[in-house]
Design a protein around this motif. Structure first.
Motif, PDB file in Angstrom:
ATOM      1  N   GLU A 157      36.598  52.071  -5.316  1.00 58.32           N
ATOM      2  CA  GLU A 157      35.945  51.051  -4.503  1.00 58.32           C
ATOM      3  C   GLU A 157      36.659  49.701  -4.553  1.00 58.32           C
ATOM      4  O   GLU A 157      36.239  48.765  -3.896  1.00 58.32           O
ATOM      5  N   ALA A 158      37.734  49.606  -5.311  1.00 56.66           N
ATOM      6  CA  ALA A 158      38.431  48.329  -5.484  1.00 56.66           C
ATOM      7  C   ALA A 158      39.636  48.205  -4.555  1.00 56.66           C
ATOM      8  O   ALA A 158      40.653  47.642  -4.918  1.00 56.66           O
ATOM      9  N   ALA A 159      39.513  48.736  -3.349  1.00 57.30           N
ATOM     10  CA  ALA A 159      40.629  48.681  -2.398  1.00 57.30           C
ATOM     11  C   ALA A 159      41.035  47.227  -2.149  1.00 57.30           C
ATOM     12  O   ALA A 159      40.174  46.358  -1.985  1.00 57.30           O
ATOM     13  N   PRO A 160      42.331  46.962  -2.116  1.00 56.40           N
ATOM     14  CA  PRO A 160      42.797  45.592  -1.865  1.00 56.40           C
ATOM     15  C   PRO A 160      42.390  45.104  -0.478  1.00 56.40           C
ATOM     16  O   PRO A 160      42.278  45.895   0.458  1.00 56.40           O
ATOM     17  N   ASP A 161      42.204  43.809  -0.373  1.00 56.65           N
ATOM     18  CA  ASP A 161      41.968  43.205   0.938  1.00 56.65           C
ATOM     19  C   ASP A 161      43.281  43.097   1.700  1.00 56.65           C
ATOM     20  O   ASP A 161      43.288  43.047   2.928  1.00 56.65           O
ATOM     21  N   TYR A 162      44.383  43.035   0.941  1.00 62.83           N
ATOM     22  CA  TYR A 162      45.707  42.968   1.555  1.00 62.83           C
ATOM     23  C   TYR A 162      46.704  43.597   0.592  1.00 62.83           C
ATOM     24  O   TYR A 162      46.608  43.419  -0.621  1.00 62.83           O
ATOM     25  N   ILE A 163      47.650  44.332   1.150  1.00 62.94           N
ATOM     26  CA  ILE A 163      48.744  44.911   0.373  1.00 62.94           C
ATOM     27  C   ILE A 163      50.004  44.163   0.767  1.00 62.94           C
ATOM     28  O   ILE A 163      50.421  44.192   1.931  1.00 62.94           O
ATOM     29  N   ALA A 164      50.590  43.471  -0.207  1.00 64.42           N
ATOM     30  CA  ALA A 164      51.740  42.613   0.052  1.00 64.42           C
ATOM     31  C   ALA A 164      53.017  43.235  -0.504  1.00 64.42           C
ATOM     32  O   ALA A 164      52.989  43.946  -1.506  1.00 64.42           O
ATOM     33  N   GLU A 165      54.113  42.933   0.147  1.00 64.33           N
ATOM     34  CA  GLU A 165      55.401  43.391  -0.353  1.00 64.33           C
ATOM     35  C   GLU A 165      55.706  42.759  -1.707  1.00 64.33           C
ATOM     36  O   GLU A 165      56.256  43.406  -2.589  1.00 64.33           O
ATOM     37  N   ASP A 166      55.369  41.477  -1.839  1.00 67.08           N
ATOM     38  CA  ASP A 166      55.660  40.733  -3.060  1.00 67.08           C
ATOM     39  C   ASP A 166      54.756  39.506  -3.121  1.00 67.08           C
ATOM     40  O   ASP A 166      53.907  39.304  -2.241  1.00 67.08           O
ATOM     41  N   LEU A 167      54.946  38.686  -4.132  1.00 68.66           N
ATOM     42  CA  LEU A 167      54.102  37.505  -4.333  1.00 68.66           C
ATOM     43  C   LEU A 167      54.183  36.535  -3.160  1.00 68.66           C
ATOM     44  O   LEU A 167      53.162  35.986  -2.728  1.00 68.66           O
ATOM     45  N   LEU A 168      55.367  36.326  -2.622  1.00 59.82           N
ATOM     46  CA  LEU A 168      55.510  35.389  -1.505  1.00 59.82           C
ATOM     47  C   LEU A 168      54.746  35.873  -0.282  1.00 59.82           C
ATOM     48  O   LEU A 168      54.054  35.092   0.376  1.00 59.82           O
ATOM     49  N   ASP A 169      54.824  37.145   0.016  1.00 56.91           N
ATOM     50  CA  ASP A 169      54.058  37.727   1.123  1.00 56.91           C
ATOM     51  C   ASP A 169      52.559  37.547   0.867  1.00 56.91           C
ATOM     52  O   ASP A 169      51.798  37.179   1.769  1.00 56.91           O
ATOM     53  N   ALA A 170      52.129  37.759  -0.367  1.00 58.46           N
ATOM     54  CA  ALA A 170      50.710  37.610  -0.726  1.00 58.46           C
ATOM     55  C   ALA A 170      50.243  36.173  -0.510  1.00 58.46           C
ATOM     56  O   ALA A 170      49.185  35.935   0.084  1.00 58.46           O
ATOM     57  N   VAL A 171      51.028  35.215  -0.970  1.00 60.65           N
ATOM     58  CA  VAL A 171      50.652  33.804  -0.837  1.00 60.65           C
ATOM     59  C   VAL A 171      50.621  33.395   0.634  1.00 60.65           C
ATOM     60  O   VAL A 171      49.683  32.717   1.074  1.00 60.65           O
ATOM     61  N   LYS A 172      51.605  33.815   1.389  1.00 63.34           N
ATOM     62  CA  LYS A 172      51.617  33.479   2.830  1.00 63.34           C
ATOM     63  C   LYS A 172      50.389  34.049   3.527  1.00 63.34           C
ATOM     64  O   LYS A 172      49.793  33.396   4.379  1.00 63.34           O
ATOM     65  N   TRP A 173      49.985  35.261   3.160  1.00 64.81           N
ATOM     66  CA  TRP A 173      48.789  35.865   3.758  1.00 64.81           C
ATOM     67  C   TRP A 173      47.546  35.049   3.395  1.00 64.81           C
ATOM     68  O   TRP A 173      46.724  34.767   4.260  1.00 64.81           O
TER      69      TRP A 173
END
Length: 179
Positions: A157-173
């Motif tokens: 049940e802990a599916a991510p809200d977003y799957i990022a390539e890396d930290l920079l992609d995560a922060v930009k999202w």
């Protein structure tokens, strides 16, 4: 409004899917720009990391605090315990997130967790945070386990809200619409 971002250490900001001690740890090339983007919009950046080597006497907690502070983290939350010690801080428990919410008067639903392990996603889910899984470190491996239905119950049940390539992609999202 995003109040704070919690970022895992090993595999997320550098290193690998294994714990690398501070004197040998190297950050990924995108780590510093990622932290700078968050600071530019005045979002506090907290490290939250399991570091059982502390309780095994391999390293001192202050070594991690000094290292992570030098990278630009505003606050360091770390669990020094080994799996099975029954502490409330070791991920996937929410102890570090709850402590930060008390320290900084945060509403955790307005905070994000970025990590490479499913235990990061579970801690975020239990605390009500936004969940972002990066594919670096253990991320790709844990994502494959999830996609192959190898997680059950709360883990599923802990599916991510977003799957990022890396930290920079995560922060930009996370910052879309914030700036």
């Amino acid at each position: 409004m995003l109040q704070a971002v919690f970022i895992d250490r090993d595999g997320t900001i550098g290193g690998s899917d294994e714990v690398v001690l501070p004197d040998k740890f190297e950050v990924f090339q995108f780590t510093q720009p990622s932290l700078e983007l968050l600071k530019k919009v005045q979002i506090p950046v907290f490290s939250f990391t399991n570091q059982p080597g502390i309780s095994r006497g391999e390293v001192k907690a202050q070594d991690f605090v000094d290292e992570l502070t030098s990278f630009g983290f505003d606050q360091i939350y770390l669990c020094p315990h080994q799996s099975g010690e029954g502490c409330l801080c070791r991920k996937p428990s929410t102890g570090m997130l709850i402590r930060a919410s008390q320290d900084y008067n945060l509403e955790l639903k307005n905070c994000a967790v970025i990590g490479d392990r499913w235990t990061d996603m579970i801690a975020a889910n239990r605390a009500g945070c936004i969940k972002v899984l990066v594919k670096t470190g253990s991320g790709e491996k844990d994502l494959t386990k999830y996609n192959n239905n190898q997680f059950f119950g709360e883990w599923n049940e802990a599916a991510p809200d977003y799957i990022a390539e890396d930290l920079l992609d995560a922060v930009k999202w996370l910052l879309k619409g914030v700036e």
